[in-house]
Design an enzyme around this catalytic site. Structure first.
Site, PDB file in Angstrom:
ATOM      1  N   ILE A   6      -0.496   9.698   8.643  1.00 25.09           N
ATOM      2  CA  ILE A   6      -1.166   8.205   9.444  1.00 25.09           C
ATOM      3  C   ILE A   6      -0.896   7.002   9.167  1.00 25.09           C
ATOM      4  O   ILE A   6      -0.011   6.917   8.083  1.00 25.09           O
ATOM      5  CB  ILE A   6      -2.227   8.186   9.499  1.00 25.09           C
ATOM      6  CG1 ILE A   6      -3.092   8.114   7.889  1.00 25.09           C
ATOM      7  CG2 ILE A   6      -3.387   9.799   9.742  1.00 25.09           C
ATOM      8  CD1 ILE A   6      -4.709   8.154   7.767  1.00 25.09           C
TER       9      ILE A   6
ATOM     10  N   HIS B 176       0.435   7.715   3.726  1.00 27.67           N
ATOM     11  CA  HIS B 176       1.498   7.564   4.908  1.00 27.67           C
ATOM     12  C   HIS B 176       2.624   7.300   4.820  1.00 27.67           C
ATOM     13  O   HIS B 176       3.597   6.607   5.923  1.00 27.67           O
ATOM     14  CB  HIS B 176       1.436   5.577   4.596  1.00 27.67           C
ATOM     15  CG  HIS B 176      -0.462   5.078   4.832  1.00 27.67           C
ATOM     16  ND1 HIS B 176      -1.340   5.934   6.033  1.00 27.67           N
ATOM     17  CD2 HIS B 176      -1.383   4.765   3.664  1.00 27.67           C
ATOM     18  CE1 HIS B 176      -2.609   5.243   5.192  1.00 27.67           C
ATOM     19  NE2 HIS B 176      -2.461   4.566   4.106  1.00 27.67           N
TER      20      HIS B 176
ATOM     21  N   ASP C 171       0.692  -1.389  -0.197  1.00 25.39           N
ATOM     22  CA  ASP C 171       0.043   0.406  -0.205  1.00 25.39           C
ATOM     23  C   ASP C 171       1.412   0.788  -0.081  1.00 25.39           C
ATOM     24  O   ASP C 171       1.222   1.583   0.893  1.00 25.39           O
ATOM     25  CB  ASP C 171      -0.772   0.092   1.220  1.00 25.39           C
ATOM     26  CG  ASP C 171      -2.195   1.103   1.318  1.00 25.39           C
ATOM     27  OD1 ASP C 171      -1.987   2.380   0.346  1.00 25.39           O
ATOM     28  OD2 ASP C 171      -2.541   1.556   1.948  1.00 25.39           O
TER      29      ASP C 171
ATOM     30  N   GLY D 156      -4.648   1.438   8.587  1.00 23.82           N
ATOM     31  CA  GLY D 156      -5.445   1.034   9.087  1.00 23.82           C
ATOM     32  C   GLY D 156      -5.005  -0.690   8.920  1.00 23.82           C
ATOM     33  O   GLY D 156      -5.173  -1.310   9.923  1.00 23.82           O
TER      34      GLY D 156
END
Length: 291
Positions: free
Chosen positions: A214, A198, A193, A217
């Site tokens: 961040i 990120h 990803d 998830g």
């Protein structure tokens, strides 16, 4: 994957259409990189050393499915710069091999309108070269700012979907606390990803995260699965056969994750993950099943 901002009407004609099989080949090094990306430590050597297999943490299932799942999401025409993960469910039919070539098909179950945002629900099925189903997944992907297109809400969750719920007034059967690394997202992204949300502080600020990039998830999700192994499976993650979680709040690299688990029935565990520093629940509606 191209994360250039764009604004288009979501393509509802994609609902129900199945993708062609997407092949994913990997070696033990990929499973170890994934384990490190979700925080595995040297006391989990079975998942980190090829001399012991390695045993594959079952949440690795999100790695081969991610590409074909996200390819369908990209085809909807939504603004990929505004994408966050909403929820993920995985069910396994058996242990994931340490090295293999797998084939994944993906299908959009629905595109739902929540006024301020839209949710794309994608189901995937992954098979071995022998054509045996190894696992299936359901991803809920949120397009922030893409709601209000006149679509419907998803069907209400049935009782059969609620595998395990936190019992009221009962303390957790296990609690595991672990601090993520400031570089955790930079490590996890190497498993596939590559969203700059990120990694790139300027990009993160531009899409509403002024504090910085961040954590994925699905990285928090992997921590949860590791913690279930520690708290309920004597450290053997291969005993975990299914799991789900709904992402409620962002996590930043360096945050301390706290996983609490309630054993509500044989082989069924209700879960909750929070960030210690802010006393915020970040993963709810969560559960795991074990063999």
């Amino acid at each position: 994957m191209d994360y250039i901002e764009r604004s288009m009407t979501l393509d509802l004609s994609l609902i129900g259409k199945e993708s062609l099989p997407s092949l994913f080949s990997y070696t033990w090094k990929d499973t170890v990189l994934y384990a490190l990306g979700i925080g595995a430590k040297k006391d989990e050597l079975d998942t980190l050393y090829e001399g012991r297999g390695p045993r594959v943490i079952p949440s690795f299932a999100v790695v081969p499915m991610f590409g074909p799942m996200f390819e369908l999401v990209a085809q909807t025409g939504g603004d990929l710069a505004m994408v966050v993960h909403g929820a993920e469910r995985v069910r396994l039919r058996g242990p994931i091999p340490a090295a293999a070539t797998l084939a994944t098909t993906a299908k959009i179950r629905g595109i739902y309108d929540y006024r301020k945002f839209a949710i794309v629900v994608v189901d995937t099925e992954t098979k071995t070269q022998e054509n045996h189903i190894l696992f299936d997944t359901t991803s809920q992907i949120i397009f922030r700012g893409e709601g209000g297109f006149g679509g419907t809400l998803p069907p209400k969750e049935g009782k059969e979907d609620k595998v395990a719920e936190i019992p009221k007034g009962r303390p957790a059967d296990f609690r595991i606390e672990e601090t993520t690394s400031p570089e955790q997202a930079l490590l996890y992204r190497l498993s596939g990803d590559l969203n700059p949300l990120h990694a790139d502080p300027d990009f993160a600020a531009r899409v509403g995260f002024a504090r910085g990039p961040i954590l994925h998830g699905l990285c928090t999700y992997g921590y949860m699965v590791r913690h279930v192994a520690k708290g309920a499976c004597q450290g053997d993650a291969t005993k975990i056969s299914g799991f789900e979680g709904h992402f409620k709040k962002p996590v930043w690299p360096g945050d301390t994750l706290v996983t609490e688990g309630w054993k509500v029935a044989p082989g069924k565990i209700a879960l909750q993950v929070s960030v210690k520093e802010r006393s915020e629940v970040v993963l709810s509606g969560a559960w795991a099943t074990t063999s």
